[in-house]
Write an enzyme that holds these catalytic residues in place. Structure first.
Site, PDB file in Angstrom:
ATOM      1  N   CYS A  23       0.840  -1.201   0.000  1.00  0.00           N
ATOM      2  CA  CYS A  23       0.000   0.000   0.000  1.00  0.00           C
ATOM      3  C   CYS A  23       0.874   1.250   0.000  1.00  0.00           C
ATOM      4  O   CYS A  23       2.052   1.199   0.336  1.00  0.00           O
ATOM      5  CB  CYS A  23      -0.925   0.007   1.211  1.00  0.00           C
ATOM      6  N   CYS A  26       2.555   2.067   3.456  1.00  0.00           N
ATOM      7  CA  CYS A  26       3.819   1.417   3.858  1.00  0.00           C
ATOM      8  C   CYS A  26       4.985   1.941   3.019  1.00  0.00           C
ATOM      9  O   CYS A  26       6.125   2.004   3.490  1.00  0.00           O
ATOM     10  CB  CYS A  26       3.716  -0.107   3.807  1.00  0.00           C
ATOM     11  N   ASP A 403      -0.707  19.192 -36.766  1.00  0.00           N
ATOM     12  CA  ASP A 403       0.216  19.762 -37.741  1.00  0.00           C
ATOM     13  C   ASP A 403       0.074  18.902 -39.000  1.00  0.00           C
ATOM     14  O   ASP A 403      -0.083  17.688 -38.904  1.00  0.00           O
ATOM     15  CB  ASP A 403       1.648  19.677 -37.203  1.00  0.00           C
TER      16      ASP A 403
END
Length: 712
Positions: A23, A26, A403
């Site tokens: 996680c 941690c 472009d």
């Protein structure tokens, strides 16, 4: 006291891979621990890519000590990961099995002898200790430091349940939490799989010829200008240029193109591509850390670490949410018994249930797991998205500007018509070619190629007094006569009686066909017209149509070409608006104009002369990022193949990611709210609270993994 350290030259920056993150919380603790190590000046953890970058001096042993709270394993950046074996056999999951067996046996004993009996109580206590040992260590350490994270909340809840005699519930919570962590580990590994597969694409050694010797050399020891021998069926280990042989290469790993590409002498080739049939000799042009594949991996990992706007919101929310839950739990446990005559054990139990359900795991992980998965998936499909913020912005696009040259067209102009008014055609083309050899104009290459095809020797012509006329053409002296080569506008200015009407008509006809007309003449007359056309990409019309179908409100084509040529091409491909005769600064100003009124605008270009406009757009998209450093650096999104077909896929992926993040956040908050409402009638049990938290985390993660399935 904060540590004071002086930065010295020998304190290099080093990156390590980390195994075991479950996680973001941690990861934050580990980063903090490493920053407190002796010799470390600064440490930054990248949770998405599972790595840590350290400035200063430390060892892998010290780093593993800093990550011991989560049993993290550290290895060098280029070191191969150790095979962890099947998920169900992993060491950290074995304690869960033992704990679950003890829980089942204790429950059976409780049915036989009653819940108050010593045997089931011992069984539950052992189950809690074995399953929750590492959790308690972390939780108690945090409690001493008054750090209230998930581990602290769980520790307090389980110990509290045991203290009021709810041993069975305490053991159930331990097991469900351990299962939740194991599944989180598994799903995060799955989300990171895209990066791992990219890392394993190119070989770790290559066959190199040095002098008369052929030897296998590790990629780290291969030097620029080494000759690499690539046999059929082998993957290239390094970037380089083909110096001998012809073959087809499968470049899907880099560009996402599934169709193999023919390669011959002087062609650029990339590490990680597969040589299908011929024997190739390749001169190495980049060191291993600079190859296109290495750059892709690095940029993807950096992108995964960048916080998306939705993640910033979640982090801010969680900052206030967790303390709020702790205060609510405390008030719920204390106020009813003190002031309303409530039963202490019942209200403490309810307070503990609030603590458990209040864990913000699902909410905190809802965004990063989606971003990691989406960016990894796009890289495998040949689209490099350089951060969560760009991924989110691509989904909100309303206008896309293109472009023309090299984006909508192939960027390789060819001579289509030569119309002579005076003199020998071959002689005039030779003079034009000799003059154009000094020009930087992209159309000059088309004239030079035409002269070579016709076998004309332009090198025999002596060109003197060459001069460029900005934005209009060039002039030079050949055999004593002054010649001009340029646009019709130039000749409108220099001819005393303007351009003859029949020639004007001829120019207009060619321009309406989508051709650019270049004129050769003197100060007195026009000698010839040379029409040049840039071939439109086969996919351009289909892509523009698809973009309108997916909800893009306006597509614009920007070009320096004249209006007639631009309109011919624009109508052919179906863009909503055409802007012609633009200089690079005009493109930049037009993009700024489009952005007024908070409109989301993307600019698509080749990343070289479009750099200012790309940087100014909400999202800058560069074409053909493979091998083009400018494109990779300037753009927010790089389409690695020279192909616009990846654009609708990118928008689709972005929108799907945004939808999944919203679903995850909404679901995480809704399930918490429902669980908290269940406290009122007293229906929220501890095991139901952890089940709600675990279920939410798992559903959020699995929902995010759906992004791996988004295809073109």
């Amino acid at each position: 006291m904060p540590k004071q350290q002086v930065k010295t030259a020998d304190q290099a920056t080093k990156t390590y891979r980390v195994e075991g993150f479950t996680c973001t919380n941690c990861a934050g603790i580990f980063e903090n621990n490493v920053n407190n190590l002796e010799g470390v000046i600064d440490a930054k953890v990248n949770f998405g890519a599972s790595k840590i970058t350290i400035q200063g001096n430390t060892t892998i042993e010290e780093l593993e000590k800093a990550g011991a709270f989560e049993n993290l394993k550290i290895r060098g950046e280029r070191e191969k990961a150790t095979e962890r074996g099947p998920f169900w056999k992993q060491k950290e999951n074995i304690k869960v099995y033992i704990s679950a067996i003890l829980l089942a046996v204790s429950w059976f004993l409780g049915e036989q002898y009653g819940e108050e009996h010593i045997l089931p109580t011992i069984g539950y206590a052992l189950s809690i200790l074995i399953g929750g040992y590492s959790l308690f260590i972390k939780g108690l350490k945090n409690l001493v430091r008054l750090k209230f994270d998930m581990n602290t909340l769980m520790t307090v809840a389980i110990l509290g349940a045991s203290a009021i005699g709810e041993w069975g519930e305490g053991a159930t919570v331990v097991i469900l939490f351990a299962v939740s962590e194991a599944l989180e580990r598994y799903s995060m590994d799955k989300a990171r799989q895209s990066i791992k597969s990219l890392m394993d694409i190119s070989p770790k050694e290559a066959l190199i010829r040095r002098g008369n010797q052929e030897l296998m050399v590790p990629v780290e020891d291969i030097q620029i200008d080494d000759i690499m021998i690539v046999k059929p069926g082998q993957k290239l280990a390094m970037d380089g240029v083909v110096i001998k042989g012809t073959s087809t290469l499968n470049q899907a790993a880099i560009t996402g193109e599934s169709v193999p590409v023919a390669k011959t002498i002087d062609d650029e080739v990339f590490a990680g591509t597969l040589n299908e049939e011929g024997l190739l000799e390749v001169k190495v042009t980049k060191r291993v850390e600079d190859t296109t594949l290495s750059k892709i991996i690095h940029l993807v990992e950096e992108a995964q670490a960048e916080k998306a706007p939705s993640q910033a919101f979640v982090d801010r929310f969680a900052k206030y949410y967790t303390p709020g839950i702790i205060i609510l739990a405390l008030l719920l446990a204390v106020i009813p018994p003190l002031f309303m005559g409530g039963d202490w054990s019942e209200w403490i139990y309810r307070g503990l249930a609030v603590l458990v359900v209040g864990c913000p795991c699902a909410l905190v992980i809802s965004t990063p797991v989606s971003i990691v998965t989406a960016i990894g998936n796009s890289a495998k499909n040949g689209v490099l998205i350089k951060g969560g913020v760009h991924l989110e912005e691509a989904g909100a696009l309303k206008i896309i500007a293109f472009d023309k040259t090299g984006t909508i067209t192939k960027g390789v102009p060819a001579v289509t018509d030569i119309i002579n008014y005076d003199g020998d055609e071959r002689e005039l083309l030779t003079i034009t070619t000799a003059i154009e050899k000094g020009s930087q104009h992209p159309l000059a290459s088309a004239i030079i190629r035409k002269a070579e095809e016709d076998g004309l020797n332009a090198n025999s012509v002596v060109v003197e007094d060459f001069q460029s006329i900005t934005g209009k053409g060039v002039k030079a002296t050949v055999n004593g006569d002054i010649y001009y080569v340029g646009s019709p506008k130039l000749f409108e200015e220099i001819l005393p009686n303007n351009i003859a009407s029949d020639i004007k008509e001829q120019i207009t006809t060619l321009q309406k066909q989508g051709k650019t007309v270049m004129v050769l003449g003197t100060e007195k007359a026009i000698l010839s017209l040379i029409a040049v056309a840039d071939e439109i990409r086969e996919s351009s019309r289909e892509i523009i149509k698809k973009l309108h179908e997916v909800g893009i409100e306006k597509t614009v084509m920007l070009t320096g070409d004249n209006m007639a040529t631009a309109e011919a091409i624009g109508k052919q491909i179906g863009v909503s608006e055409i802007k012609a005769e633009l200089l690079p600064e005009d493109k930049l100003n037009y993009i700024k104009e489009l952005r007024k009124g908070n409109k989301s605008v993307a600019m698509v270009g080749d990343g070289v002369n479009d750099a200012p406009a790309l940087a100014s757009a909400t999202v800058g998209v560069a074409m053909g990022g493979a091998g083009t450093d400018t494109a990779l650096e300037t753009a927010d999104i790089a389409l690695m193949s020279d192909d616009l077909s990846k654009l609708p896929y990118t928008i689709k992926l972005s929108r799907k990611t945004l939808a999944i993040i919203k679903q995850n956040i909404t679901f995480s908050l809704a399930i918490k709210l429902v669980a908290l409402l269940l406290i009122v009638p007293g229906w929220l049990t501890l095991w139901l609270a952890i089940f709600a938290d675990m279920g939410a985390t798992l559903i959020v993660t699995l929902n995010s993994l759906r992004l791996l399935k988004v295809k073109e």
